[in-house]
Design an enzyme around this catalytic site. Structure first.
Site, PDB file in Angstrom:
ATOM      1  N   LYS A  61       0.831  -1.208   0.000  1.00 31.15           N
ATOM      2  CA  LYS A  61       0.000   0.000   0.000  1.00 31.15           C
ATOM      3  C   LYS A  61       0.865   1.257   0.000  1.00 31.15           C
ATOM      4  O   LYS A  61       0.627   2.178  -0.783  1.00 31.15           O
ATOM      5  CB  LYS A  61      -0.918  -0.026   1.229  1.00 31.15           C
ATOM      6  N   ARG A  64       2.929   5.980  -3.376  1.00 30.65           N
ATOM      7  CA  ARG A  64       4.086   6.755  -3.867  1.00 30.65           C
ATOM      8  C   ARG A  64       4.272   6.569  -5.368  1.00 30.65           C
ATOM      9  O   ARG A  64       4.699   7.502  -6.063  1.00 30.65           O
ATOM     10  CB  ARG A  64       5.336   6.329  -3.097  1.00 30.65           C
ATOM     11  N   GLY A 109      -5.017   8.011   5.584  1.00 32.15           N
ATOM     12  CA  GLY A 109      -4.158   9.004   6.229  1.00 32.15           C
ATOM     13  C   GLY A 109      -2.891   9.251   5.421  1.00 32.15           C
ATOM     14  O   GLY A 109      -2.377  10.373   5.374  1.00 32.15           O
ATOM     15  N   SER A 145       7.895   9.161  11.909  1.00 34.67           N
ATOM     16  CA  SER A 145       6.752   9.050  11.003  1.00 34.67           C
ATOM     17  C   SER A 145       7.196   9.179   9.558  1.00 34.67           C
ATOM     18  O   SER A 145       7.671  10.232   9.126  1.00 34.67           O
ATOM     19  CB  SER A 145       5.706  10.125  11.317  1.00 34.67           C
ATOM     20  N   GLN A 184       5.202   9.177   7.127  1.00 36.12           N
ATOM     21  CA  GLN A 184       4.256  10.046   6.414  1.00 36.12           C
ATOM     22  C   GLN A 184       4.702  11.497   6.493  1.00 36.12           C
ATOM     23  O   GLN A 184       4.650  12.222   5.503  1.00 36.12           O
ATOM     24  CB  GLN A 184       2.848   9.888   6.996  1.00 36.12           C
ATOM     25  N   ASP A 210       2.504  -0.984  11.769  1.00 34.87           N
ATOM     26  CA  ASP A 210       1.163  -1.377  11.334  1.00 34.87           C
ATOM     27  C   ASP A 210       0.818  -2.821  11.708  1.00 34.87           C
ATOM     28  O   ASP A 210      -0.300  -3.276  11.462  1.00 34.87           O
ATOM     29  CB  ASP A 210       1.031  -1.214   9.815  1.00 34.87           C
ATOM     30  N   LYS A 257      -3.920   5.785  15.014  1.00 28.15           N
ATOM     31  CA  LYS A 257      -4.020   5.141  13.698  1.00 28.15           C
ATOM     32  C   LYS A 257      -5.495   5.160  13.260  1.00 28.15           C
ATOM     33  O   LYS A 257      -6.290   5.932  13.770  1.00 28.15           O
ATOM     34  CB  LYS A 257      -3.443   3.730  13.770  1.00 28.15           C
ATOM     35  N   ARG A 290      -5.645   1.739  18.329  1.00 31.64           N
ATOM     36  CA  ARG A 290      -5.376   0.297  18.212  1.00 31.64           C
ATOM     37  C   ARG A 290      -4.998  -0.361  19.536  1.00 31.64           C
ATOM     38  O   ARG A 290      -5.075  -1.582  19.647  1.00 31.64           O
ATOM     39  CB  ARG A 290      -4.292   0.054  17.153  1.00 31.64           C
ATOM     40  N   ARG A 301      -7.072  -3.281   9.894  1.00 30.67           N
ATOM     41  CA  ARG A 301      -6.098  -4.204  10.479  1.00 30.67           C
ATOM     42  C   ARG A 301      -6.638  -4.887  11.749  1.00 30.67           C
ATOM     43  O   ARG A 301      -6.261  -6.002  12.067  1.00 30.67           O
ATOM     44  CB  ARG A 301      -4.778  -3.487  10.745  1.00 30.67           C
TER      45      ARG A 301
HETATM   46  C1  S3P Z   1       2.860   4.931   6.217  1.00 32.53           C
HETATM   47  C2  S3P Z   1       3.501   5.287   7.385  1.00 32.53           C
HETATM   48  C3  S3P Z   1       3.037   4.873   8.713  1.00 32.53           C
HETATM   49  C4  S3P Z   1       2.047   3.709   8.629  1.00 32.53           C
HETATM   50  C5  S3P Z   1       1.009   3.937   7.565  1.00 32.53           C
HETATM   51  C6  S3P Z   1       1.671   4.077   6.206  1.00 32.53           C
HETATM   52  C7  S3P Z   1       3.408   5.416   4.947  1.00 32.53           C
HETATM   53  O1  S3P Z   1       2.384   5.961   9.328  1.00 32.53           O
HETATM   54  O2  S3P Z   1       1.423   3.511   9.860  1.00 32.53           O
HETATM   55  O3  S3P Z   1       0.098   2.870   7.520  1.00 32.53           O
HETATM   56  O4  S3P Z   1       3.020   4.883   3.871  1.00 32.53           O
HETATM   57  O5  S3P Z   1       4.248   6.325   4.970  1.00 32.53           O
HETATM   58  P1  S3P Z   1       3.171   7.031  10.227  1.00 32.53           P
HETATM   59  O6  S3P Z   1       4.059   7.809   9.360  1.00 32.53           O
HETATM   60  O7  S3P Z   1       2.092   7.890  10.820  1.00 32.53           O
HETATM   61  O8  S3P Z   1       3.902   6.226  11.265  1.00 32.53           O
END
Ligand code: S3P
Length: 446
Positions: free
Chosen positions: A28, A33, A101, A174, A176, A322, A349, A353, A398
């Site tokens: 995913k 990306r 997210g 993070s 993200q 995750d 999340k 969780r 999940r």
């Molecule tokens: C992700 C980063 C993680 C992960 C999310 C996917 C990503 O989140 O939990 O499911 O694709 O960059 P965080 O950056 O908030 O840890």
């Protein structure tokens, strides 16, 4: 229809084993990306192994709304006609990112540098998630972002005069946030640097390099300069280790299991689940390690094994972030106590969780102590069995899949409510799991 428009529950008969060979869908994180960078690249990118789940499809729809032409996806194949870094068009409507997210945080960075305004919206879960973590550093770069007073979506992004690079120390590990800033950095004057407190998934960095974008990495720090170009390149996406995780745990806890998962992504920033399960005594063989499109992959053969409780090493937390819903099920079936700490992120999340897993595990007869940053789980032991009952997944994909595989070690049926969002990351979960031996039935309603 959005993933949650129609309700879905799972009904599981107790017992069984997982056997055979299967390939879980594409990763995913990498699928998001791939679409983003392919859209911003010059030339046409062929993507293979794209996850046809609601989250990555939401990202694709957002780019289509910004004028990107794409063919597919069809059985994981997607062709994206890139328009270059300056070629996106103002979308005619708010971009609805559903439950994702990752889409919201990464797109905030990418759209902060555009010459047009945009609005990002999502479902109730995304609208509860903290966005200040991207808004604050992006604002330091000169972005103009409006959010709710609590720093949540909807987000309104207004064109900035000119983004400028910053040197940012991430307060939480993070990927993200790191990725959001790097994507904004493509549009910034000067250098954008991000230092993370612990290594997190590095798919953005790897893929930027695959598209020919210069990037400097040293330890936990990554830097890039704005104003470069991305050049289209074929992308092959491995199977998602986060989806494989349910089967790694399921086969470990169910006596008689012998399952092989093929072409699983083995990026070192993602393999915490394997490291943790092996430390618990799991029998996981890494077979045919190889490279696929700039990412390491392998086949994973997992056989049932008695598990023991452990104190989960803190360094593994971001590498398995995750996978804790699945790992909590492993811990519930292990001999002795398992302690997770340093994982407060789990509370923000798709659901909380820690609390949601604690509630479900208690329902199945497991003693748990939820803590602000983790959980203590008293395992039932190698011969111990879980009870049955009705579990609430709270719309978290999940959580739903974790409790589904727990039925392999239960004495009575398990029903799981609110499972429609399994569609976001693993659309054929029930079919694949049933083919391998899980006794699962999908119950759909309005
Ligand atoms: C992700 C980063 C993680 C992960 C999310 C996917 C990503 O989140 O939990 O499911 O694709 O960059 P965080 O950056 O908030 O840890």
């Amino acid at each position: 229809m959005t993933a949650s428009a129609c309700s879905l529950s799972f009904e599981l008969a107790p017992g069984g084993a997982l056997r055979g060979e299967l390939t879980v869908p594409g990763d995913k994180s990498i699928s998001h990306r791939a679409v983003m960078l392919a859209a911003l690249a010059e030339g046409e990118t062929e993507i293979d192994g794209f996850l046809e789940g609601a989250d990555s499809l939401a990202t694709l729809a957002a780019f289509r709304a910004m004028g990107i032409e794409a063919e597919g996806p069809d059985q994981g194949r997607l062709q994206v006609k890139g328009v270059g870094l300056q070629g996106l068009r103002e979308p005619g409507q708010a971009l609805d990112l559903g439950n994702s997210g990752t889409s919201m945080r990464l797109l905030s960075g990418l759209l902060a540098g555009q010459r047009f305004a945009s609005t990002l919206i999502g479902d109730a879960s995304v609208s509860r998630r903290p966005m200040g973590r991207v808004i604050d550093p992006l604002t330091q770069m000169g972005a103009r972002i409006k959010a709710t007073p609590e720093g949540r979506a909807p987000l309104r992004l207004l064109p900035a005069e000119q983004l400028v690079g910053i040197d940012y120390q991430l307060p939480v590990a993070s990927a993200q946030v790191k990725s959001s800033l790097l994507l904004a950095g493509l549009y910034a004057q000067g250098e954008t640097c991000v230092t993370e407190p612990a290594p997190t998934r590095d798919h953005t960095e790897r893929m930027l390099m695959a598209f020919g974008y210069p990037l400097q990495r040293q330890g936990n720090r990554v830097c890039l300069r704005g104003g470069g170009r991305l050049i289209a390149t074929p992308i092959r996406i491995p199977a998602d280790i986060s989806s494989a995780a349910f089967f790694l745990v399921g086969a470990s806890i169910a006596q008689g299991s012998d399952l092989t998962l093929t072409q699983v992504g083995m990026n070192p920033t993602r393999i915490g689940v394997i490291n943790i399960l092996r430390q618990m005594g799991a029998d996981i063989a890494i077979e045919r390690p190889r490279e696929l499109g700039g990412e390491p992959v392998a086949d994973l053969r997992v056989c049932a094994a008695p598990l023991r409780g452990i104190a989960i090493p803190k360094a593994q937390v971001p590498l398995a972030i995750d996978e804790f819903p699945a790992l909590f099920i492993a811990a519930a079936c292990a001999d002795g106590e398992t302690l997770l700490s340093g994982a407060a992120e789990l509370r923000v999340k798709e659901s909380d969780r820690i609390q949601v897993m604690a509630d479900g595990l208690s329902r199945l007869g497991v003693e748990v102590e939820p803590r602000p940053d983790g959980m203590l789980i008293r395992g039932l032991g190698a011969a111990g069995l879980l009870g049955g009952g009705r579990i609430e997944a709270h719309g978290d994909h999940r959580i739903a899949m974790a409790f589904a595989i727990s039925a392999l070690r239960a004495t009575a049926p398990i029903w799981i409510n609110d499972c429609a969002n399994v569609e976001t990351s693993f659309p054929n979960f029930a079919d694949l799991a049933a083919g391998a031996g899980l006794q699962i039935t999908e119950l759909r309603g309005e």
